[in-house]
Design a protein around this motif. Structure first.
Motif, mmCIF file in Angstrom:
data_model
loop_
_atom_site.group_PDB
_atom_site.id
_atom_site.type_symbol
_atom_site.label_atom_id
_atom_site.label_comp_id
_atom_site.label_asym_id
_atom_site.label_seq_id
_atom_site.Cartn_x
_atom_site.Cartn_y
_atom_site.Cartn_z
ATOM 1 N N ARG A 58 1.179 -1.173 0.208
ATOM 2 C CA ARG A 58 0.302 -0.122 -0.219
ATOM 3 C C ARG A 58 1.147 1.071 -0.448
ATOM 4 O O ARG A 58 1.934 1.901 0.935
ATOM 5 C CB ARG A 58 -1.122 0.065 0.696
ATOM 6 C CG ARG A 58 -1.513 1.120 1.738
ATOM 7 C CD ARG A 58 -3.369 0.530 1.453
ATOM 8 N NE ARG A 58 -4.087 1.724 1.057
ATOM 9 C CZ ARG A 58 -4.679 1.575 1.645
ATOM 10 N NH1 ARG A 58 -6.173 1.244 2.419
ATOM 11 N NH2 ARG A 58 -5.553 3.427 1.904
ATOM 12 N N ASP A 61 -3.358 6.017 -1.459
ATOM 13 C CA ASP A 61 -4.197 4.990 -2.742
ATOM 14 C C ASP A 61 -3.855 4.322 -3.285
ATOM 15 O O ASP A 61 -5.158 3.727 -4.112
ATOM 16 C CB ASP A 61 -5.715 6.662 -3.036
ATOM 17 C CG ASP A 61 -5.235 7.061 -2.192
ATOM 18 O OD1 ASP A 61 -6.116 7.280 -1.066
ATOM 19 O OD2 ASP A 61 -6.136 9.071 -3.049
ATOM 20 N N TYR A 62 -2.901 3.592 -4.010
ATOM 21 C CA TYR A 62 -2.770 2.952 -4.446
ATOM 22 C C TYR A 62 -1.895 2.124 -4.006
ATOM 23 O O TYR A 62 -0.878 1.497 -2.478
ATOM 24 C CB TYR A 62 -1.413 3.574 -5.349
ATOM 25 C CG TYR A 62 -2.123 4.349 -6.025
ATOM 26 C CD1 TYR A 62 -2.505 4.205 -8.201
ATOM 27 C CD2 TYR A 62 -2.694 5.522 -6.556
ATOM 28 C CE1 TYR A 62 -3.133 4.545 -8.605
ATOM 29 C CE2 TYR A 62 -3.026 6.830 -7.100
ATOM 30 C CZ TYR A 62 -3.495 6.199 -8.104
ATOM 31 O OH TYR A 62 -4.066 6.941 -9.073
ATOM 32 N N TYR A 63 -2.115 0.078 -4.647
ATOM 33 C CA TYR A 63 -1.150 -0.460 -4.280
ATOM 34 C C TYR A 63 -0.090 -1.000 -5.504
ATOM 35 O O TYR A 63 -0.553 -0.419 -6.899
ATOM 36 C CB TYR A 63 -1.265 -1.890 -4.424
ATOM 37 C CG TYR A 63 -2.400 -1.814 -3.295
ATOM 38 C CD1 TYR A 63 -2.286 -2.797 -1.736
ATOM 39 C CD2 TYR A 63 -4.166 -2.282 -3.443
ATOM 40 C CE1 TYR A 63 -2.866 -3.000 -1.089
ATOM 41 C CE2 TYR A 63 -5.038 -2.136 -2.044
ATOM 42 C CZ TYR A 63 -4.350 -2.727 -1.305
ATOM 43 O OH TYR A 63 -5.070 -2.366 0.188
ATOM 44 N N ARG A 105 -1.362 -1.607 -17.817
ATOM 45 C CA ARG A 105 -1.114 -0.615 -16.807
ATOM 46 C C ARG A 105 0.575 -0.709 -17.018
ATOM 47 O O ARG A 105 1.104 -1.812 -17.386
ATOM 48 C CB ARG A 105 -1.495 -0.918 -15.595
ATOM 49 C CG ARG A 105 -2.772 -0.456 -14.902
ATOM 50 C CD ARG A 105 -2.461 -0.538 -13.801
ATOM 51 N NE ARG A 105 -3.926 -0.053 -13.458
ATOM 52 C CZ ARG A 105 -4.313 1.947 -13.033
ATOM 53 N NH1 ARG A 105 -3.396 2.269 -13.203
ATOM 54 N NH2 ARG A 105 -5.324 1.972 -13.533
ATOM 55 N N ARG A 132 0.903 0.323 -10.426
ATOM 56 C CA ARG A 132 0.042 1.206 -9.672
ATOM 57 C C ARG A 132 -0.901 0.675 -9.621
ATOM 58 O O ARG A 132 -1.668 1.280 -10.845
ATOM 59 C CB ARG A 132 0.208 2.453 -9.501
ATOM 60 C CG ARG A 132 1.986 2.961 -8.413
ATOM 61 C CD ARG A 132 2.700 4.255 -8.255
ATOM 62 N NE ARG A 132 1.836 5.035 -7.827
ATOM 63 C CZ ARG A 132 1.826 5.066 -7.009
ATOM 64 N NH1 ARG A 132 3.284 4.404 -5.938
ATOM 65 N NH2 ARG A 132 1.121 5.810 -5.909
ATOM 66 N N VAL A 133 -2.179 0.365 -8.892
ATOM 67 C CA VAL A 133 -3.179 0.017 -8.849
ATOM 68 C C VAL A 133 -3.989 0.919 -8.398
ATOM 69 O O VAL A 133 -3.401 0.258 -6.463
ATOM 70 C CB VAL A 133 -3.647 -1.387 -9.409
ATOM 71 C CG1 VAL A 133 -4.791 -1.661 -9.123
ATOM 72 C CG2 VAL A 133 -2.489 -2.054 -10.295
ATOM 73 N N PRO A 134 -5.021 1.137 -7.870
ATOM 74 C CA PRO A 134 -5.814 2.451 -7.014
ATOM 75 C C PRO A 134 -6.520 0.967 -5.945
ATOM 76 O O PRO A 134 -6.856 -0.341 -6.224
ATOM 77 C CB PRO A 134 -7.027 2.515 -7.329
ATOM 78 C CG PRO A 134 -6.889 2.495 -9.488
ATOM 79 C CD PRO A 134 -5.790 1.594 -9.657
ATOM 80 N N ASN A 137 -9.749 -0.980 -6.336
ATOM 81 C CA ASN A 137 -9.869 -2.309 -6.902
ATOM 82 C C ASN A 137 -9.155 -3.422 -5.625
ATOM 83 O O ASN A 137 -8.643 -4.611 -7.251
ATOM 84 C CB ASN A 137 -8.306 -2.434 -8.290
ATOM 85 C CG ASN A 137 -8.562 -1.719 -9.183
ATOM 86 O OD1 ASN A 137 -9.232 -0.343 -9.513
ATOM 87 N ND2 ASN A 137 -8.465 -1.942 -10.459
#
Length: 176
Positions: A58, A61-63, A105, A132-134, A137
């Motif tokens: 984390r 706001d992303y992983y 991505r 990076r993924v929100p 998700n």
């Protein structure tokens, strides 16, 4: 294998994802406009849940995702992947989470396998490097693996049924 797995993949999104993710992904997945692959199998882990090495850390706001998945049905054609990874490696199996990973991505490399069979749907590997993924998700919650274990059991049944059907078709062809 492909069709039964695709149905299971879509069912997982519908059953466990947030309403926002359902609204975004369910219509194009159900209509066939988009495809999803199931990203569980890893080169050093196979289907051993506890041995997964892919991670999601984390960052606000992303992983940030890292890892590799292999032998994924339709991974070379898919638009999104159910990416199973460890959000808390210290928690062992209870640290595994599912994140929906859009496959356009930056940091994602896909490699199609040159199979002897199953050409119509195909298999591929996916390498993920600092993608990076929100956080939105995330499917279920961090470490929520109830659906993962159920899904693996269902897939094993689907694959056994499919194998029996293919074996019977082979016997029928040979008898003719």
């Amino acid at each position: 294998m492909g069709f039964s797995i695709m149905l299971g993949v879509i069912a997982n999104v519908l059953a466990w994802a947030t309403k926002e993710l359902q609204e975004e992904w369910a219509p194009p997945l159900i209509s066939g406009e988009k495809m999803m692959c199931y990203g569980f199998t890893e080169p050093d882990a196979g289907s051993d849940v506890a041995a997964l090495k892919s991670t999601a850390v984390r960052d606000g706001d992303y992983y940030v995702l890292n890892g590799e998945k292999t032998s994924l049905t339709a991974a070379d054609k898919a638009h999104i992947c159910q990416f199973f990874c460890k959000t808390n490696p210290a928690a062992g199996i209870r640290g595994i989470s599912l994140i929906l990973l859009p496959l356009e991505r930056p940091g994602i490399e896909r490699t199609r396998f040159d199979d002897m069979g199953w050409h119509a749907i195909g298999r591929a590997s996916i390498a993920v490097n600092n993608v990076r993924v929100p956080v939105r998700n995330l499917v279920g919650g961090e470490g929520d693996i109830r659906f993962l274990l159920t899904e693996l059991d269902n897939y094993r049944v689907f694959l056994a049924i499919q194998s029996l059907g293919l074996a019977q078709a082979s016997i029928d062809d040979a008898m003719e």
